[in-house]
Every structure is written in C-alpha cells, then in structure tokens.
Design an enzyme around this catalytic site. Structure first.
Site, PDB file in Angstrom:
ATOM      1  N   ASP A 166      53.856  76.235  34.684  1.00  0.00           N
ATOM      2  CA  ASP A 166      54.483  76.583  33.408  1.00  0.00           C
ATOM      3  C   ASP A 166      53.471  77.175  32.436  1.00  0.00           C
ATOM      4  O   ASP A 166      53.795  78.059  31.645  1.00  0.00           O
ATOM      5  CB  ASP A 166      55.147  75.358  32.791  1.00  0.00           C
ATOM      6  N   GLU A 225      56.759  75.166  21.728  1.00  0.00           N
ATOM      7  CA  GLU A 225      56.720  74.461  20.456  1.00  0.00           C
ATOM      8  C   GLU A 225      55.583  74.954  19.578  1.00  0.00           C
ATOM      9  O   GLU A 225      54.689  75.669  20.024  1.00  0.00           O
ATOM     10  CB  GLU A 225      56.558  72.944  20.661  1.00  0.00           C
ATOM     11  N   ARG A 262      54.037  61.841   5.821  1.00  0.00           N
ATOM     12  CA  ARG A 262      52.643  61.410   5.950  1.00  0.00           C
ATOM     13  C   ARG A 262      52.460  60.867   7.357  1.00  0.00           C
ATOM     14  O   ARG A 262      53.214  59.990   7.789  1.00  0.00           O
ATOM     15  CB  ARG A 262      52.288  60.328   4.922  1.00  0.00           C
ATOM     16  N   ASP A 300      50.298  61.800  11.463  1.00  0.00           N
ATOM     17  CA  ASP A 300      49.362  62.586  12.261  1.00  0.00           C
ATOM     18  C   ASP A 300      49.729  64.061  12.320  1.00  0.00           C
ATOM     19  O   ASP A 300      48.855  64.920  12.404  1.00  0.00           O
ATOM     20  CB  ASP A 300      49.285  62.029  13.685  1.00  0.00           C
TER      21      ASP A 300
END
Length: 271
Positions: free
Chosen positions: A45, A123, A148, A150
C-alpha cells in the site's frame, strides 16, 4: 495504452516489475512514465501511495492497481504468482474503474503567503512540536471544541483502516463521500473537555483547525511529513478529485477488512 510501473525497490519487487514491463510491452502496450493510462505498483500500500502522489496531477486520466509482495494490502490486492494473469487482463483492457474519495487539505498562513493545498489518499495528521497540541475545531464555520492532546487525524473512508483505526476510529466503506476526524490522546478532565469520539462528516461539511498555542505544526499528508510555520488555519474537506483504481475482479471491501484484521481464510463473499 500507456502504462508505468512503480516498485518498492526490493529485489522481488524489482524482478516482478521487469517481468511485468516485458510482458506488457510484448502485448503492444507503451511504457510511458510521464503520461500513463494505468500505473502498476509492486510492493504494498505504501508503494501505491507514493505512486498516487507522483501522479497527483493526472488523477482523471490515470488508474492504479497493485501487486503486493508483502502482507495483503487494501490497495495492492494481487499476488506475485498471478502476475502473468494480471498483465494479460491489462493488455486486453478487461477491467472496470472504481473511484474513491480523497481529502483536500488547505493550510493558510498568518503572513498572507499563498495557501498550501494538498490531496491525501489515506489521512492527514496535525501535531505540535511542543508537548501538547491546542487547536480550536470549527465545523461548517461554527465553533465545536477546543482540543488539547497529542494531535488530530482526518482520514478518508479508504484510509479509515490505516492510522485512523489504530486511533479507535470507525471503518468507513470507501463508497461513502465522507471524512473522519479522530483525536489522539485528548486531555479530558473537569477543566478541559472534548467530544472524545470520532466524527464522520459528509462531503458538504468542512472542518477548520485554528491554532491556539504556537504557530508551527507538523502536518502529515499520507507518508509525507511537513513542518509548517506561521500557520493561521488548517482546513479539511472532501476533495472534488477522486483516485481511480483498475478493478479486474471483485474484491469486496468488507472482505479486505476481514482478511486483514480477522482471518485471511474467509469462506464467503462479504459485501
């Protein structure tokens, strides 16, 4: 018909690429890396993602297909022993074209410099160089939440089985014109709150991220990692363009999901 081949670069993939090129030219097809009608990727992929970005400006003219030389992929669904059968089908033109939606990412800057516009097949993620990402999330021009945590991930339906799934996002059938917003380790307590669930947005909706803390962000577009400075907004929408795949035989999406995540020994056609 004009064709191009992209290999992952390992010995097996390179050998198969040379074989495929010989077969296809022997059938009278023209090897043309600049303007192919069909792009055969050999690897996985990730190889197909590289080919997609290479031919980003030819999406309406070029169809993709893949041979996997590693684990079964969602885009690369042919196996090396099937190569001769595949190239015969390509030469005969015995295939249908299916289209999957893409994600358009627009980054605008506080300095007023021209926007940066990208297309993602899987993405796009946003993270802060600092420990915590703080972003205001707007949906259709209306404030939704202050995030808020990562980071944030926005995925296409076909990309929902990739990083999005690892984050706990939903798997979406690629026939749906949609995008999905998924959180990465959001901070939720009595002071800070987010919805805490993935959001699936239809094609006519938009998602805009507005920085609250810091103007510099690490943005990924599929496999590309890009540091953007002085960011004003990061906007997402379902793109007007689509990626085209050459389909030579039925390979239902839910069967791919089953084979990849549950059991490769499937005994029925899951549609």
């Amino acid at each position: 018909m004009k064709f191009s081949i992209q290999s992952r670069g390992d010995d097996l993939s390179n050998t198969l690429a040379e074989q495929a090129k010989g077969y296809l030219t022997g059938f009278g097809m023209v090897f043309n890396e600049a303007e192919p009608d069909i792009v055969l990727t050999i690897g996985g992929d990730g190889t197909l993602l590289h080919a997609f970005h290479r031919y980003r400006d030819r999406l309406s003219e070029t169809a993709f297909l893949g041979v996997h030389t590693g684990h079964l992929g969602f885009y690369a669904d042919w196996q090396p022993p099937e190569l001769e059968k595949l190239v015969i089908s390509i030469a005969k033109g015995e295939y249908d074209v299916i289209e999957y939606p893409l994600l358009e990412v627009t980054i605008s800057y506080r300095s007023g410099m021209n926007d940066a516009v990208y297309l993602a097949m899987n993405e796009s993620t946003v993270k802060s160089p600092d420990v915590t990402l703080v972003m205001d999330v707007e949906l259709n021009g209306m404030p939704f939440e202050r995030f808020r945590g990562d980071g944030l991930c926005v995925s296409t339906p076909s990309g929902s089985t990739a990083y999005n799934k690892a984050l706990g996002g939903a798997i979406i059938h690629p026939s749906l014109q949609a995008m999905q917003l998924t959180e990465m380790a959001s901070i939720n307590n009595r002071v800070f709150r987010t919805v805490g669930s993935p959001l699936v947005l239809p094609a006519h909706h938009s998602c805009v991220l507005k920085p609250v803390k810091g103007p510099d962000f690490m943005v990924t577009i599929d496999h590309l990692h890009l540091l953007h400075k002085d960011v004003k907004t990061i906007s997402y929408r379902v793109a007007g363009e689509k990626v085209r795949f050459a389909r030579f035989r039925p390979f239902p999406f839910w069967r791919r999901v089953h084979d990849s995540f549950i059991d490769s020994d499937i005994g029925q056609d899951v549609r």
